[in-house]
Write a protein that holds these residues in place. Structure first.
Motif, short mmCIF file in Angstrom:
data_model
loop_
_atom_site.label_atom_id
_atom_site.label_comp_id
_atom_site.label_asym_id
_atom_site.label_seq_id
_atom_site.Cartn_x
_atom_site.Cartn_y
_atom_site.Cartn_z
N UNK A 137 0.56 4.39 7.98
CA UNK A 137 1.46 3.25 8.10
C UNK A 137 2.78 3.67 8.74
N UNK A 138 3.21 2.87 9.71
CA UNK A 138 4.55 3.01 10.28
C UNK A 138 5.19 1.63 10.19
N UNK A 139 5.85 1.39 9.08
CA UNK A 139 6.38 0.06 8.83
C UNK A 139 7.59 -0.26 9.70
N UNK A 140 8.18 0.77 10.35
CA UNK A 140 9.26 0.49 11.31
C UNK A 140 8.71 -0.19 12.55
N UNK A 141 7.41 -0.03 12.79
CA UNK A 141 6.75 -0.67 13.92
C UNK A 141 5.74 -1.73 13.48
N UNK A 142 5.71 -2.01 12.16
CA UNK A 142 4.75 -2.95 11.60
C UNK A 142 3.32 -2.59 11.99
N UNK A 143 2.97 -1.33 11.74
CA UNK A 143 1.63 -0.85 12.08
C UNK A 143 0.97 -0.18 10.89
N UNK A 144 -0.31 -0.54 10.67
CA UNK A 144 -1.17 0.18 9.74
C UNK A 144 -2.45 0.48 10.51
N UNK A 145 -2.67 1.74 10.79
CA UNK A 145 -3.79 2.13 11.65
C UNK A 145 -4.78 3.00 10.88
N UNK A 146 -6.05 2.71 11.05
CA UNK A 146 -7.09 3.48 10.40
C UNK A 146 -7.25 4.85 11.03
N UNK A 147 -7.64 5.80 10.21
CA UNK A 147 -7.83 7.18 10.65
C UNK A 147 -9.06 7.74 9.96
N UNK A 148 -9.90 8.43 10.71
CA UNK A 148 -11.07 9.06 10.12
C UNK A 148 -11.32 10.43 10.69
N UNK A 149 -11.65 11.38 9.83
CA UNK A 149 -11.90 12.74 10.29
C UNK A 149 -12.75 13.48 9.27
#
Length: 249
Positions: free
Chosen positions: A22-34
């Motif tokens: 999450x980068x709430x300064x940019x209003x982003x929640x991005x999925x990550x998988x590894x």
């Protein structure tokens, strides 16, 4: 190497390599998988979740249901075993979720919900088949802009996504959900499917979870931004592809 001690039954992260940045300064929640994020070991002691309050216990139950839905509503057929496994897990959390809310120290309820949450997203239910994941993508936009618990956002969105994608090509999945999970039947197949969707909504409501966005966000000023963000990497969904206008609707 990563090890986990589970304190909330919801995400299944104790047995998968998924996360959200999450980068709430940019209003982003991005999925990550590894593969590197898959734990080498996990400690699953249900008593560690007994202090989770009613709201977040309920939100966790919704999240588990949503993970199952995202894989259950697949665009391909011939997945009988996986569908029956999915239905069994749904019936488990539908049975034990309300018990955990009323009796937070009920070990059996916490245990069964925890185990279901782990199995819901450890790679078993999507073996050899694509899922949908549109509802998760849309909810990430909601909770990127507003202080909304992920499970609460999913509760508000899921029944509406179901209504939106229900058609002659997709109705068989919803009919199976209605009959096999909620034991409801309509006068015809379409009504049976719609009764199943209503049963999902009623279950979430019984957990005191929201069933519309109006109860979660103050106004509609950011709906266009959220719809655009949800499809920033292209159309979303597997059962039915959704573009920006679909998401907005």
């Amino acid at each position: 190497p990563l090890g986990c001690i589970l304190t909330l039954s919801a995400t299944g992260t104790e047995m998968n390599g998924n996360s959200v940045v999450s980068d709430l300064t940019k209003n982003q929640k991005l999925g990550l998988g590894s593969e590197l994020l898959k734990p080498k070991f996990s400690v699953l002691d249900p008593s560690y979740t007994s202090s989770v309050n009613e709201y977040y216990t309920a939100a966790g139950v919704v999240d588990i249901c949503s993970h199952i839905f995202e894989q259950y509503f697949s665009p391909i057929d011939g997945t009988f075993v996986l569908d029956r496994l999915s239905e069994a897990l749904l019936k488990t959390v539908i049975h034990y979720g309300p018990i955990a809310l009323k009796e937070p120290n009920n070990f059996e309820a916490r245990e069964q919900i925890m185990w279901a949450g782990t199995l819901a997203l450890n790679g078993t239910l999507n073996s050899g088949k694509p899922g949908d994941w549109a509802t998760h993508g849309i909810e990430h936009e909601v909770s990127a802009y507003y202080d909304v618990a992920h499970g609460a956002g999913l509760s508000a969105l899921t029944p509406y996504w179901m209504d939106y994608v229900l058609n002659d090509n997709t109705k068989d999945r919803f009919i199976n959900l209605a009959r096999n999970v909620f034991d409801v039947e309509g006068e015809d197949n379409l009504e049976t499917a719609k009764k199943g969707i209503l049963a999902v909504k009623d279950f979430f409501k019984s957990l005191n979870m929201p069933v519309d966005l109006k109860s979660l966000i103050p106004d509609d000023s950011k709906l266009n931004l959220m719809a655009k963000g949800a499809v920033s990497f292209g159309e979303i969904g597997g059962l039915k592809r959704l573009n920006e206008n679909d998401v907005l609707n």
